[in-house]
Design an enzyme around this catalytic site. Structure first.
Site, PDB file in Angstrom:
ATOM      1  N   ASP A  93       0.823  -1.219   0.000  1.00 38.54           N
ATOM      2  CA  ASP A  93       0.000   0.000   0.000  1.00 38.54           C
ATOM      3  C   ASP A  93       0.857   1.269   0.000  1.00 38.54           C
ATOM      4  O   ASP A  93       0.516   2.264  -0.634  1.00 38.54           O
ATOM      5  CB  ASP A  93      -0.899  -0.023   1.254  1.00 38.54           C
ATOM      6  CG  ASP A  93      -2.246   0.613   1.025  1.00 38.54           C
ATOM      7  OD1 ASP A  93      -2.568   0.956  -0.125  1.00 38.54           O
ATOM      8  OD2 ASP A  93      -2.997   0.759   2.006  1.00 38.54           O
ATOM      9  N   TRP A 151      -1.440   9.263   4.266  1.00 38.40           N
ATOM     10  CA  TRP A 151      -0.956   8.057   3.595  1.00 38.40           C
ATOM     11  C   TRP A 151       0.334   7.508   4.159  1.00 38.40           C
ATOM     12  O   TRP A 151       0.803   6.460   3.740  1.00 38.40           O
ATOM     13  CB  TRP A 151      -0.789   8.287   2.094  1.00 38.40           C
ATOM     14  CG  TRP A 151      -0.155   9.601   1.714  1.00 38.40           C
ATOM     15  CD1 TRP A 151      -0.794  10.691   1.200  1.00 38.40           C
ATOM     16  CD2 TRP A 151       1.228   9.979   1.826  1.00 38.40           C
ATOM     17  NE1 TRP A 151       0.099  11.720   0.988  1.00 38.40           N
ATOM     18  CE2 TRP A 151       1.349  11.310   1.364  1.00 38.40           C
ATOM     19  CE3 TRP A 151       2.380   9.332   2.287  1.00 38.40           C
ATOM     20  CZ2 TRP A 151       2.560  11.999   1.344  1.00 38.40           C
ATOM     21  CZ3 TRP A 151       3.590  10.014   2.273  1.00 38.40           C
ATOM     22  CH2 TRP A 151       3.665  11.335   1.804  1.00 38.40           C
ATOM     23  N   ASN A 152       0.952   8.209   5.096  1.00 38.58           N
ATOM     24  CA  ASN A 152       2.297   7.761   5.477  1.00 38.58           C
ATOM     25  C   ASN A 152       2.302   6.620   6.490  1.00 38.58           C
ATOM     26  O   ASN A 152       3.181   5.770   6.460  1.00 38.58           O
ATOM     27  CB  ASN A 152       3.134   8.944   5.969  1.00 38.58           C
ATOM     28  CG  ASN A 152       2.548   9.616   7.172  1.00 38.58           C
ATOM     29  OD1 ASN A 152       1.349   9.499   7.439  1.00 38.58           O
ATOM     30  ND2 ASN A 152       3.359  10.322   7.919  1.00 38.58           N
ATOM     31  N   SER A 228      -2.094  17.432   6.375  1.00 35.11           N
ATOM     32  CA  SER A 228      -1.281  18.640   6.247  1.00 35.11           C
ATOM     33  C   SER A 228      -1.985  19.844   6.891  1.00 35.11           C
ATOM     34  O   SER A 228      -3.188  19.798   7.157  1.00 35.11           O
ATOM     35  CB  SER A 228      -1.045  18.919   4.763  1.00 35.11           C
ATOM     36  OG  SER A 228      -2.296  19.110   4.131  1.00 35.11           O
ATOM     37  N   VAL A 229      -1.247  20.903   7.084  1.00 37.51           N
ATOM     38  CA  VAL A 229      -1.836  22.113   7.688  1.00 37.51           C
ATOM     39  C   VAL A 229      -2.953  22.697   6.810  1.00 37.51           C
ATOM     40  O   VAL A 229      -4.029  23.032   7.325  1.00 37.51           O
ATOM     41  CB  VAL A 229      -0.740  23.156   8.004  1.00 37.51           C
ATOM     42  CG1 VAL A 229      -1.364  24.488   8.416  1.00 37.51           C
ATOM     43  CG2 VAL A 229       0.181  22.637   9.100  1.00 37.51           C
ATOM     44  N   PRO A 230      -2.766  22.811   5.493  1.00 37.71           N
ATOM     45  CA  PRO A 230      -3.872  23.367   4.680  1.00 37.71           C
ATOM     46  C   PRO A 230      -5.164  22.553   4.809  1.00 37.71           C
ATOM     47  O   PRO A 230      -6.252  23.122   4.935  1.00 37.71           O
ATOM     48  CB  PRO A 230      -3.332  23.315   3.249  1.00 37.71           C
ATOM     49  CG  PRO A 230      -1.848  23.324   3.395  1.00 37.71           C
ATOM     50  CD  PRO A 230      -1.553  22.598   4.675  1.00 37.71           C
ATOM     51  N   THR A 231      -5.045  21.201   4.788  1.00 36.24           N
ATOM     52  CA  THR A 231      -6.243  20.375   4.973  1.00 36.24           C
ATOM     53  C   THR A 231      -6.789  20.560   6.387  1.00 36.24           C
ATOM     54  O   THR A 231      -8.002  20.642   6.596  1.00 36.24           O
ATOM     55  CB  THR A 231      -5.917  18.887   4.710  1.00 36.24           C
ATOM     56  OG1 THR A 231      -5.395  18.775   3.386  1.00 36.24           O
ATOM     57  CG2 THR A 231      -7.138  18.011   4.834  1.00 36.24           C
ATOM     58  N   GLU A 249      -3.820  16.398  13.877  1.00 32.27           N
ATOM     59  CA  GLU A 249      -2.397  16.023  13.876  1.00 32.27           C
ATOM     60  C   GLU A 249      -1.842  16.461  12.533  1.00 32.27           C
ATOM     61  O   GLU A 249      -2.059  15.794  11.523  1.00 32.27           O
ATOM     62  CB  GLU A 249      -2.251  14.504  14.035  1.00 32.27           C
ATOM     63  CG  GLU A 249      -2.715  13.960  15.360  1.00 32.27           C
ATOM     64  CD  GLU A 249      -1.828  14.372  16.513  1.00 32.27           C
ATOM     65  OE1 GLU A 249      -0.769  14.978  16.280  1.00 32.27           O
ATOM     66  OE2 GLU A 249      -2.217  14.093  17.655  1.00 32.27           O
ATOM     67  N   CYS A 283       5.682  12.864   9.898  1.00 31.96           N
ATOM     68  CA  CYS A 283       5.333  14.245  10.240  1.00 31.96           C
ATOM     69  C   CYS A 283       6.237  14.843  11.315  1.00 31.96           C
ATOM     70  O   CYS A 283       6.517  16.025  11.302  1.00 31.96           O
ATOM     71  CB  CYS A 283       3.888  14.301  10.698  1.00 31.96           C
ATOM     72  SG  CYS A 283       3.544  13.087  11.966  1.00 31.96           S
ATOM     73  N   GLU A 454      -2.923  12.596  20.584  1.00 28.97           N
ATOM     74  CA  GLU A 454      -3.214  11.179  20.444  1.00 28.97           C
ATOM     75  C   GLU A 454      -2.319  10.444  21.439  1.00 28.97           C
ATOM     76  O   GLU A 454      -1.319  10.971  21.911  1.00 28.97           O
ATOM     77  CB  GLU A 454      -2.915  10.717  19.012  1.00 28.97           C
ATOM     78  CG  GLU A 454      -3.784  11.474  18.011  1.00 28.97           C
ATOM     79  CD  GLU A 454      -3.915  10.813  16.654  1.00 28.97           C
ATOM     80  OE1 GLU A 454      -2.904  10.698  15.965  1.00 28.97           O
ATOM     81  OE2 GLU A 454      -5.048  10.408  16.301  1.00 28.97           O
TER      82      GLU A 454
HETATM   83  P1  NDP Z   1      -3.546  15.733   3.289  1.00 28.34           P
HETATM   84  O1  NDP Z   1      -3.662  16.833   4.247  1.00 28.34           O
HETATM   85  O2  NDP Z   1      -3.516  16.038   1.855  1.00 28.34           O
HETATM   86  O3  NDP Z   1      -4.764  14.720   3.483  1.00 28.34           O
HETATM   87  C1  NDP Z   1      -5.070  14.158   4.737  1.00 28.34           C
HETATM   88  C2  NDP Z   1      -6.415  13.467   4.639  1.00 28.34           C
HETATM   89  O4  NDP Z   1      -7.463  14.431   4.556  1.00 28.34           O
HETATM   90  C3  NDP Z   1      -6.564  12.573   3.419  1.00 28.34           C
HETATM   91  O5  NDP Z   1      -7.337  11.438   3.770  1.00 28.34           O
HETATM   92  C4  NDP Z   1      -7.306  13.468   2.467  1.00 28.34           C
HETATM   93  O6  NDP Z   1      -7.966  12.744   1.471  1.00 28.34           O
HETATM   94  C5  NDP Z   1      -8.262  14.168   3.406  1.00 28.34           C
HETATM   95  N1  NDP Z   1      -8.805  15.425   2.943  1.00 28.34           N
HETATM   96  C6  NDP Z   1      -8.303  16.271   2.009  1.00 28.34           C
HETATM   97  N2  NDP Z   1      -9.085  17.365   1.888  1.00 28.34           N
HETATM   98  C7  NDP Z   1     -10.111  17.224   2.774  1.00 28.34           C
HETATM   99  C8  NDP Z   1     -11.238  18.035   3.136  1.00 28.34           C
HETATM  100  N3  NDP Z   1     -11.469  19.217   2.574  1.00 28.34           N
HETATM  101  N4  NDP Z   1     -12.075  17.568   4.094  1.00 28.34           N
HETATM  102  C9  NDP Z   1     -11.843  16.385   4.695  1.00 28.34           C
HETATM  103  N5  NDP Z   1     -10.792  15.581   4.391  1.00 28.34           N
HETATM  104  C10 NDP Z   1      -9.929  15.988   3.445  1.00 28.34           C
HETATM  105  O7  NDP Z   1      -2.294  14.910   3.755  1.00 28.34           O
HETATM  106  P2  NDP Z   1      -1.569  13.688   3.049  1.00 28.34           P
HETATM  107  O8  NDP Z   1      -2.422  12.485   3.031  1.00 28.34           O
HETATM  108  O9  NDP Z   1      -1.004  14.204   1.781  1.00 28.34           O
HETATM  109  O10 NDP Z   1      -0.415  13.388   4.117  1.00 28.34           O
HETATM  110  C11 NDP Z   1       0.757  14.132   4.201  1.00 28.34           C
HETATM  111  C12 NDP Z   1       0.613  15.245   5.216  1.00 28.34           C
HETATM  112  O11 NDP Z   1       0.113  14.771   6.449  1.00 28.34           O
HETATM  113  C13 NDP Z   1       1.943  15.867   5.526  1.00 28.34           C
HETATM  114  O12 NDP Z   1       1.863  17.248   5.378  1.00 28.34           O
HETATM  115  C14 NDP Z   1       2.224  15.520   6.965  1.00 28.34           C
HETATM  116  O13 NDP Z   1       2.891  16.476   7.666  1.00 28.34           O
HETATM  117  C15 NDP Z   1       0.879  15.283   7.533  1.00 28.34           C
HETATM  118  N6  NDP Z   1       0.951  14.285   8.576  1.00 28.34           N
HETATM  119  C16 NDP Z   1       0.822  14.651   9.881  1.00 28.34           C
HETATM  120  C17 NDP Z   1       0.927  13.746  10.883  1.00 28.34           C
HETATM  121  C18 NDP Z   1       0.749  14.129  12.302  1.00 28.34           C
HETATM  122  O14 NDP Z   1       0.453  13.294  13.120  1.00 28.34           O
HETATM  123  N7  NDP Z   1       0.909  15.361  12.690  1.00 28.34           N
HETATM  124  C19 NDP Z   1       1.185  12.333  10.602  1.00 28.34           C
HETATM  125  C20 NDP Z   1       1.254  12.045   9.207  1.00 28.34           C
HETATM  126  C21 NDP Z   1       1.139  12.986   8.248  1.00 28.34           C
HETATM  127  P3  NDP Z   1      -7.175  12.310   0.147  1.00 28.34           P
HETATM  128  O15 NDP Z   1      -5.765  12.061   0.469  1.00 28.34           O
HETATM  129  O16 NDP Z   1      -7.884  11.077  -0.245  1.00 28.34           O
HETATM  130  O17 NDP Z   1      -7.334  13.468  -0.766  1.00 28.34           O
END
Ligand code: NDP
Length: 480
Positions: A93, A151-152, A228-231, A249, A283, A454
Site C-alpha cells: 500500500d 498516507w504515510n 497537512s496544515v492546509p487540509t 495532527e 510528520c 493522540e
Molecule cells: P492531506 O492533508 O492532503 O490529506 C489528509 C487526509 O485528509 C486525506 O485522507 C485526504 O484525502 C483528506 N482530505 C483532504 N481534503 C479534505 C477536506 N477538505 N475535508 C476532509 N478531508 C480531506 O495529507 P496527506 O495524506 O497528503 O499526508 C501528508 C501530510 O500529512 C503531511 O503534510 C504531513 O505532515 C501530515 N501528517 C501529519 C501527521 C501528524 O500526526 N501530525 C502524521 C502524518 C502525516 P485524500 O488524500 O484522499 O485526498
C-alpha cells in the site's frame, strides 16, 4: 501482485460495494503496478456508514468499559497473529520496506489497542463535596467520531484513532487517504473477528470531498484528522460550523539540536532516523538539524558515510532499508525542494538524485534559516543541516517557525537538556533520542501543527466529555 479487498467499503459489519463511485486505482509505489481498485464512497455509502455508527453507538457506550476493552485487546492479539501478512499489505500500500512495516506500523497499532483496551476500565469521574450537597462527574462518550487519515502510516493512524475512540464508547467512521486505502479495511475485518458489534467501525473510501462530506454531517460529534496544515485548516473550519470536537495532527518542520558535547555516533544515528525512516515521510521528523559549529565537520563526515550506505531497493526484500516515495507527485515535490535548495545556495553533501520513484538519502549543509528548505515541510528523505554557535541563538532560531510538532536535543549536559526543551515550542520532544512514539506517551503538536493529543492517557480526554451532576440532599430553598 494483487491486493484486491473484498469490497471498497466496510459498513455495518459487512463489506460494501457501490461501483457508482469514481474508481481509485491503488498502485504499488515500487513498481507502479495496479494492485487493487476501490470506488469512492457515494452519498448512499456515506449515509449508511453514519447511520450504522449512530445506531450502534448507544448500546456500545452502555457496556461495561472492561468488556469494551476486552474486545480491543483481542483485536490487538489478532493483529500480532496476522503480523506478517499485514506488514506485507502495508508495504504494498505504501512502498515502505518490510523491514519497517514488520516492526513499526501494525505493531504500533496493536500497542494502541492493547493500551487503551487495558486503560479504559480505570477511567473514573470525580466526587465533589459541597457541604450537605455534592456533585459528581461522569466521563461520557462523544458519539459518532470521524477519523481521516494520511498516507504515510495508514494502518497505525487508523488504530491510533479508533482505539481510544472505541474504548471510550464512541463509534467511528474512518476515511483513509485515497492513496493508501487497504489497511483500514483489514482493521475493520479484525475488529469483527475480535467481536466488535457491527456499525462501530466503518471504513469509507474517497478523496477529500468524501472527508468533507463526513465532517459536515450533523450526526458527527468529533473529527480527528492526520494530514497537512492546509487540509487541517479546512477540516477545522468545517467542524467549527457544527461546533464539533476536533483532534488535528498536522505537519511540522521540527528542530533537532545537537550540542558539541553530544555523543556523536548517537547524534548522527538519530538525525538519520529523524530524516530517512519511511523515506522521510514522517510528520514529526527533525528536518532542521542544528549542529554546534565545533563538531559540524565531524558530524557531516560521519553522516555522509552512513547515509551513502543506506540500501534502497525492493521493499519486499528484508535487506532493503529505504523504499520509494508513496506517489510520483510526492517524488516531484521532493525533487522540487532539492533543486530549490541548490538554487538558493545550500551545499549538497550527499544524495540529491532520483531514480524513478526512489529519492536518494540527501543531506544539505550550509542551510540558512530563510531558505525554503528550512521553512517548508518536504516529506521526503532530505535533511537540512544548519550551523549554530550558542544556546540562546539556537533556541530562538528553532522556534522561528509557525509549526510546533516536535523537537529534539542532544547533549551530555543534563541541566541544559531540560532547559532547552523547556524553551522549545513543540508538543512532542526528545532528549538524546528522536522519533520514538510509544503509545504510552501523548503525541501531538503546538502552533500550526495541531490541536489535541493522540496516545497516552491524554487521548481519552479527546474522545469523551464530562457530564457534571449536582445532587441536592435537602429541600429546595427558592427565593419566591
Ligand atoms: P492531506 O492533508 O492532503 O490529506 C489528509 C487526509 O485528509 C486525506 O485522507 C485526504 O484525502 C483528506 N482530505 C483532504 N481534503 C479534505 C477536506 N477538505 N475535508 C476532509 N478531508 C480531506 O495529507 P496527506 O495524506 O497528503 O499526508 C501528508 C501530510 O500529512 C503531511 O503534510 C504531513 O505532515 C501530515 N501528517 C501529519 C501527521 C501528524 O500526526 N501530525 C502524521 C502524518 C502525516 P485524500 O488524500 O484522499 O485526498
Amino acid at each position: 501482485m494483487i491486493a484486491q479487498p473484498k469490497a471498497s467499503h466496510f459498513v455495518n459489519g459487512c463489506w460494501m460495494e457501490d461501483t457508482a463511485g469514481a474508481p481509485i486505482d491503488v498502485l504499488y509505489p515500487a513498481t507502479g503496478a495496479v494492485i487493487a481498485r476501490v470506488h469512492e464512497a457515494t452519498a448512499a455509502v456515506i449515509d449508511a456508514a453514519l447511520a450504522s455508527a449512530k445506531a450502534a453507538q448507544t448500546d456500545w457506550a452502555a457496556r461495561k468499559p472492561v468488556e469494551r476493552g476486552r474486545i480491543l485487546r483481542r483485536a490487538a492479539d489478532l493483529i500480532r497473529e496476522r503480523g506478517d501478512a499485514l506488514a506485507r499489505l502495508e508495504t504494498l500500500d505504501t512502498g515502505k520496506p518490510l523491514q519497517e512495516t514488520l516492526v513499526a506500523d501494525w505493531p504500533s497499532g496493536a500497542d494502541a489497542l492493547e493500551y487503551f483496551g487495558g486503560l479504559v476500565a480505570s477511567v473514573t469521574g470525580e466526587s465533589i463535596p459541597l457541604g450537605g450537597d455534592f456533585a459528581y462527574t461522569l466521563r461520557e462518550a462523544l458519539g459518532v467520531c470521524v477519523g481521516i487519515g494520511a498516507w504515510n502510516y495508514p494502518s497505525q493512524i487508523a488504530c491510533w484513532k479508533s482505539a481510544p475512540a472505541l474504548a471510550m464508547g464512541n463509534a467511528m467512521v474512518f476515511k483513509p487517504s485515497e492513496v493508501t486505502p487497504l489497511g483500514a479495511l483489514e482493521l475493520a475485518q479484525i475488529f469483527m473477528d475480535a467481536g466488535l458489534p457491527a456499525g462501530l467501525f466503518n471504513v469509507v473510501q474517497g478523496r477529500g470531498s468524501v472527508g468533507a462530506g463526513l465532517v459536515k454531517d450533523p450526526r458527527v460529534a468529533k473529527v480527528s484528522l492526520t494530514g497537512s496544515v492546509p487540509t487541517g485548516r479546512k477540516v477545522y473550519a468545517a467542524a467549527a460550523e457544527g461546533v464539533r470536537n476536533v483532534t488535528m495532527e498536522l505537519g511540522g518542520k521540527s528542530p533537532l539540536i545537537i550540542f558539541d558535547d553530544a555523543d556523536l555516533d548517537s547524534a548522527v544515528g538519530a538525525a538519520m532516523m529523524a530524516n530517512f525512516y519511511s523515506a522521510g515521510q514522517v510528520c514529526s521528523n527533525g528536518t532542521r538539524v542544528f549542529v554546534q559549529k565545533a563538531i559540524l565537520p565531524a558530524f557531516l563526515r560521519a553522516l555522509a558515510v552512513r547515509a551513502e550506505k543506506i540500501i534502497l531497493g525492493d521493499p519486499l526484500d528484508m535487506a532493503t532499508q529505504m523504499g520509494p516515495l508513496v506517489t510520483a507527485a510526492q517524488v516531484d515535490k521532493v525533487m522540487g525542494y532539492v533543486d530549490g535548495a541548490v538554487a538558493q545556495g545550500a551545499r549538497l553533501v550527499t544524495g540529491g538524485k532520483r531514480d524513478g520513484m526512489f529519492v536518494q538519502p540527501t543531506v544539505f549543509a550550509d542551510v540558512t534559516d530563510d531558505m525554503i528548505l528550512a521553512r517548508e515541510e518536504v516529506f521526503g528523505p532530505v535533511m537540512a543541516v544548519l550551523a549554530f554557535s550558542d544556546e540562546d541563538e539556537v533556541v530562538s532560531r528553532a522556534n522561528d517557525t509557525d509549526f510546533g510538532l516536535a523537537a529534539g536535543v542532544f547533549t551530555a549536559d543534563l541541566t541544559r537538556a531540560h532547559r532547552v526543551i523547556g524553551a522549545l515550542q513543540a508538543g512532542t520532544c526528545w532528549i538524546n533520542t528522536y522519533n520514538l512514539t510509544p503509545v504510552e506517551m501523548p503525541f501531538g503538536g503546538a502552533k500550526l501543527s495541531g490541536v489535541g493529543r493522540e496516545n497516552g492517557k491524554a487521548a481519552l480526554d479527546y474522545y469523551s466529555q464530562i457530564k457534571s451532576v449536582y445532587v441536592g440532599m435537602g429541600p429546595v430553598d427558592a427565593p419566591y
